[in-house]
Motif scaffolding. Structure first.
Motif, PDB file in Angstrom:
ATOM      1  N   ASN A 134      -1.960 -15.679  15.545  1.00 29.41           N
ATOM      2  CA  ASN A 134      -2.684 -16.031  16.756  1.00 29.41           C
ATOM      3  C   ASN A 134      -2.157 -15.179  17.895  1.00 29.41           C
ATOM      4  OD1 ASN A 134      -4.399 -18.161  15.871  1.00 29.41           O
ATOM      5  ND2 ASN A 134      -2.616 -19.488  15.753  1.00 29.41           N
ATOM      6  N   ILE A 135      -3.070 -14.476  18.536  1.00 26.54           N
ATOM      7  CA  ILE A 135      -2.744 -13.638  19.683  1.00 26.54           C
ATOM      8  C   ILE A 135      -3.550 -14.164  20.859  1.00 26.54           C
ATOM      9  CG2 ILE A 135      -2.824 -11.292  20.634  1.00 26.54           C
ATOM     10  CD1 ILE A 135      -0.981 -11.628  18.156  1.00 26.54           C
ATOM     11  N   VAL A 136      -2.920 -14.287  22.014  1.00 27.34           N
ATOM     12  CA  VAL A 136      -3.626 -14.689  23.230  1.00 27.34           C
ATOM     13  C   VAL A 136      -3.860 -13.436  24.057  1.00 27.34           C
ATOM     14  CG1 VAL A 136      -3.465 -16.002  25.389  1.00 27.34           C
ATOM     15  CG2 VAL A 136      -2.663 -17.024  23.244  1.00 27.34           C
ATOM     16  N   LEU A 137      -5.123 -13.202  24.405  1.00 25.76           N
ATOM     17  CA  LEU A 137      -5.465 -12.094  25.297  1.00 25.76           C
ATOM     18  C   LEU A 137      -5.966 -12.724  26.591  1.00 25.76           C
ATOM     19  CD1 LEU A 137      -7.356  -8.837  24.412  1.00 25.76           C
ATOM     20  CD2 LEU A 137      -7.464  -9.890  26.651  1.00 25.76           C
ATOM     21  N   ALA A 138      -5.168 -12.599  27.632  1.00 25.11           N
ATOM     22  CA  ALA A 138      -5.528 -13.171  28.935  1.00 25.11           C
ATOM     23  C   ALA A 138      -6.320 -12.146  29.719  1.00 25.11           C
ATOM     24  CB  ALA A 138      -4.275 -13.578  29.696  1.00 25.11           C
ATOM     25  N   THR A 139      -7.492 -12.533  30.193  1.00 22.38           N
ATOM     26  CA  THR A 139      -8.348 -11.614  30.932  1.00 22.38           C
ATOM     27  C   THR A 139      -8.588 -12.111  32.347  1.00 22.38           C
ATOM     28  OG1 THR A 139     -10.508 -10.512  30.989  1.00 22.38           O
ATOM     29  CG2 THR A 139     -10.450 -12.704  30.022  1.00 22.38           C
ATOM     30  N   ASP A 140      -8.784 -11.143  33.241  1.00 19.69           N
ATOM     31  CA  ASP A 140      -9.191 -11.487  34.611  1.00 19.69           C
ATOM     32  C   ASP A 140     -10.577 -10.934  34.911  1.00 19.69           C
ATOM     33  OD1 ASP A 140      -8.681  -8.775  34.858  1.00 19.69           O
ATOM     34  OD2 ASP A 140      -7.162  -8.985  36.421  1.00 19.69           O
ATOM     35  N   GLY A 141     -11.255 -10.444  33.870  1.00 19.12           N
ATOM     36  CA  GLY A 141     -12.600  -9.912  34.041  1.00 19.12           C
ATOM     37  C   GLY A 141     -12.639  -8.481  34.532  1.00 19.12           C
ATOM     38  N   SER A 142     -11.501  -7.813  34.585  1.00 13.02           N
ATOM     39  CA  SER A 142     -11.430  -6.460  35.131  1.00 13.02           C
ATOM     40  C   SER A 142     -11.481  -5.407  34.026  1.00 13.02           C
ATOM     41  CB  SER A 142     -10.125  -6.280  35.915  1.00 13.02           C
ATOM     42  OG  SER A 142      -9.019  -6.263  35.021  1.00 13.02           O
ATOM     43  N   THR A 143     -11.592  -4.161  34.446  1.00 11.02           N
ATOM     44  CA  THR A 143     -11.537  -3.056  33.494  1.00 11.02           C
ATOM     45  C   THR A 143     -10.154  -2.957  32.848  1.00 11.02           C
ATOM     46  OG1 THR A 143     -11.023  -1.529  35.297  1.00 11.02           O
ATOM     47  CG2 THR A 143     -13.328  -1.691  34.631  1.00 11.02           C
ATOM     48  N   TYR A 144      -9.138  -3.492  33.506  1.00  9.01           N
ATOM     49  CA  TYR A 144      -7.790  -3.513  32.938  1.00  9.01           C
ATOM     50  C   TYR A 144      -7.754  -4.432  31.717  1.00  9.01           C
ATOM     51  CZ  TYR A 144      -6.831  -1.418  37.452  1.00  9.01           C
ATOM     52  OH  TYR A 144      -6.856  -0.601  38.547  1.00  9.01           O
ATOM     53  N   SER A 145      -8.436  -5.551  31.813  1.00  3.19           N
ATOM     54  CA  SER A 145      -8.523  -6.472  30.676  1.00  3.19           C
ATOM     55  C   SER A 145      -9.357  -5.859  29.563  1.00  3.19           C
ATOM     56  CB  SER A 145      -9.145  -7.803  31.112  1.00  3.19           C
ATOM     57  OG  SER A 145      -8.311  -8.451  32.039  1.00  3.19           O
ATOM     58  N   ASP A 146     -10.415  -5.147  29.921  1.00  2.00           N
ATOM     59  CA  ASP A 146     -11.215  -4.455  28.913  1.00  2.00           C
ATOM     60  C   ASP A 146     -10.359  -3.443  28.157  1.00  2.00           C
ATOM     61  OD1 ASP A 146     -13.395  -5.939  29.738  1.00  2.00           O
ATOM     62  OD2 ASP A 146     -14.407  -4.259  30.730  1.00  2.00           O
ATOM     63  N   ALA A 147      -9.466  -2.749  28.859  1.00  2.00           N
ATOM     64  CA  ALA A 147      -8.570  -1.792  28.205  1.00  2.00           C
ATOM     65  C   ALA A 147      -7.648  -2.506  27.220  1.00  2.00           C
ATOM     66  CB  ALA A 147      -7.755  -1.031  29.246  1.00  2.00           C
ATOM     67  N   ALA A 148      -7.181  -3.689  27.579  1.00  2.00           N
ATOM     68  CA  ALA A 148      -6.343  -4.465  26.665  1.00  2.00           C
ATOM     69  C   ALA A 148      -7.142  -4.861  25.421  1.00  2.00           C
ATOM     70  CB  ALA A 148      -5.785  -5.703  27.367  1.00  2.00           C
ATOM     71  N   ALA A 149      -8.400  -5.240  25.617  1.00  2.00           N
ATOM     72  CA  ALA A 149      -9.261  -5.596  24.486  1.00  2.00           C
ATOM     73  C   ALA A 149      -9.506  -4.382  23.597  1.00  2.00           C
ATOM     74  CB  ALA A 149     -10.579  -6.170  24.982  1.00  2.00           C
ATOM     75  N   GLN A 150      -9.712  -3.216  24.196  1.00  2.00           N
ATOM     76  CA  GLN A 150      -9.915  -2.000  23.413  1.00  2.00           C
ATOM     77  C   GLN A 150      -8.656  -1.638  22.624  1.00  2.00           C
ATOM     78  OE1 GLN A 150     -11.214   0.523  26.586  1.00  2.00           O
ATOM     79  NE2 GLN A 150     -13.344  -0.151  26.428  1.00  2.00           N
ATOM     80  N   PHE A 151      -7.500  -1.901  23.210  1.00  2.00           N
ATOM     81  CA  PHE A 151      -6.229  -1.680  22.527  1.00  2.00           C
ATOM     82  C   PHE A 151      -6.146  -2.564  21.280  1.00  2.00           C
ATOM     83  CE2 PHE A 151      -1.784  -3.020  21.937  1.00  2.00           C
ATOM     84  CZ  PHE A 151      -1.183  -1.796  21.685  1.00  2.00           C
ATOM     85  N   VAL A 152      -6.481  -3.838  21.434  1.00  2.00           N
ATOM     86  CA  VAL A 152      -6.464  -4.766  20.303  1.00  2.00           C
ATOM     87  C   VAL A 152      -7.515  -4.361  19.277  1.00  2.00           C
ATOM     88  CG1 VAL A 152      -6.855  -7.161  19.590  1.00  2.00           C
ATOM     89  CG2 VAL A 152      -5.529  -6.680  21.652  1.00  2.00           C
ATOM     90  N   ALA A 153      -8.720  -4.037  19.742  1.00  2.00           N
ATOM     91  CA  ALA A 153      -9.814  -3.668  18.842  1.00  2.00           C
ATOM     92  C   ALA A 153      -9.478  -2.410  18.046  1.00  2.00           C
ATOM     93  CB  ALA A 153     -11.100  -3.454  19.640  1.00  2.00           C
ATOM     94  N   GLY A 154      -8.705  -1.502  18.631  1.00  2.00           N
ATOM     95  CA  GLY A 154      -8.304  -0.282  17.945  1.00  2.00           C
ATOM     96  C   GLY A 154      -7.229  -0.504  16.898  1.00  2.00           C
ATOM     97  N   ARG A 155      -6.687  -1.709  16.867  1.00  2.00           N
ATOM     98  CA  ARG A 155      -5.655  -2.095  15.888  1.00  2.00           C
ATOM     99  C   ARG A 155      -4.501  -1.093  15.836  1.00  2.00           C
ATOM    100  NH1 ARG A 155      -7.573  -6.603  12.859  1.00  2.00           N
ATOM    101  NH2 ARG A 155      -9.794  -6.829  13.174  1.00  2.00           N
ATOM    102  N   LYS A 156      -4.108  -0.633  16.993  1.00  2.00           N
ATOM    103  CA  LYS A 156      -2.996   0.317  17.070  1.00  2.00           C
ATOM    104  C   LYS A 156      -1.655  -0.368  16.837  1.00  2.00           C
ATOM    105  CE  LYS A 156      -5.530   3.220  20.234  1.00  2.00           C
ATOM    106  NZ  LYS A 156      -5.689   3.671  21.596  1.00  2.00           N
ATOM    107  N   LEU A 157      -1.553  -1.603  17.219  1.00  2.00           N
ATOM    108  CA  LEU A 157      -0.298  -2.336  17.077  1.00  2.00           C
ATOM    109  C   LEU A 157      -0.451  -3.490  16.095  1.00  2.00           C
ATOM    110  CD1 LEU A 157       2.616  -2.791  18.083  1.00  2.00           C
ATOM    111  CD2 LEU A 157       1.680  -4.203  19.892  1.00  2.00           C
TER     112      LEU A 157
END
Length: 146
Positions: free
Chosen positions: A3-26
């Motif tokens: 279980n991973i929690v991704l906290a968003t504020d609706g900004s492009t910064y949060s979108d970048a975090a989502a793209q990081f997760v979606a890319g499965r880099k880590l």
């Protein structure tokens, strides 16, 4: 499953975090990403004039709207997601939610303003880091379009 929690504020910064997760880099294992957004509660004075159901509907609508882009990014890449709108003081609510789902990590986009400005205006990320029961990963985008 992690279980991973991704906290968003609706900004492009949060979108970048989502793209990081979606890319499965880590995170390469099977994960369930709990997308959360927290709106501040309204004052007691406001609560005395507006019905509880109206306030709850407003909170739910605001949370859903601000989580949508992150949900879209994650679901497009096949990441299992759960969304949960929170109400209250964001750092406390994010940490409490992470504890409630036994999160392996909390991921947040960061604005990267720096320590001086964060000391003046505050930082949700720094408060989450200070109290989180698990590792916190801050994702800073390479470049944000203006």
């Amino acid at each position: 499953m992690q279980n991973i929690v991704l906290a968003t504020d609706g900004s492009t910064y949060s979108d970048a975090a989502a793209q990081f997760v979606a890319g499965r880099k880590l995170l390469r294992e099977d994960v369930c990403v709990h997308v959360v957004h927290c709106v501040p509660d309204v004052s007691g004075e406001v609560k005395s004039y507006i019905d509880k159901e109206v306030i709850e509907a407003w909170h739910a609508e605001d949370n859903a709207r601000l989580m949508q882009s992150v949900i879209d990014i994650l679901q497009a890449s096949g990441v299992r997601t759960v969304r949960h709108g929170l109400v209250g003081y964001a750092p406390e609510r994010i940490v409490a939610y992470a504890q409630s789902v036994n999160a392996n990590a909390i991921i947040m986009g960061t604005h990267g303003r720096g320590a001086f400005l964060d000391a003046i205006v505050g930082s949700v990320a720094s408060r989450v880091i200070a109290h989180a029961p698990c590792p916190v990963v801050l994702v800073k985008p390479k470049a944000i379009p203006v």
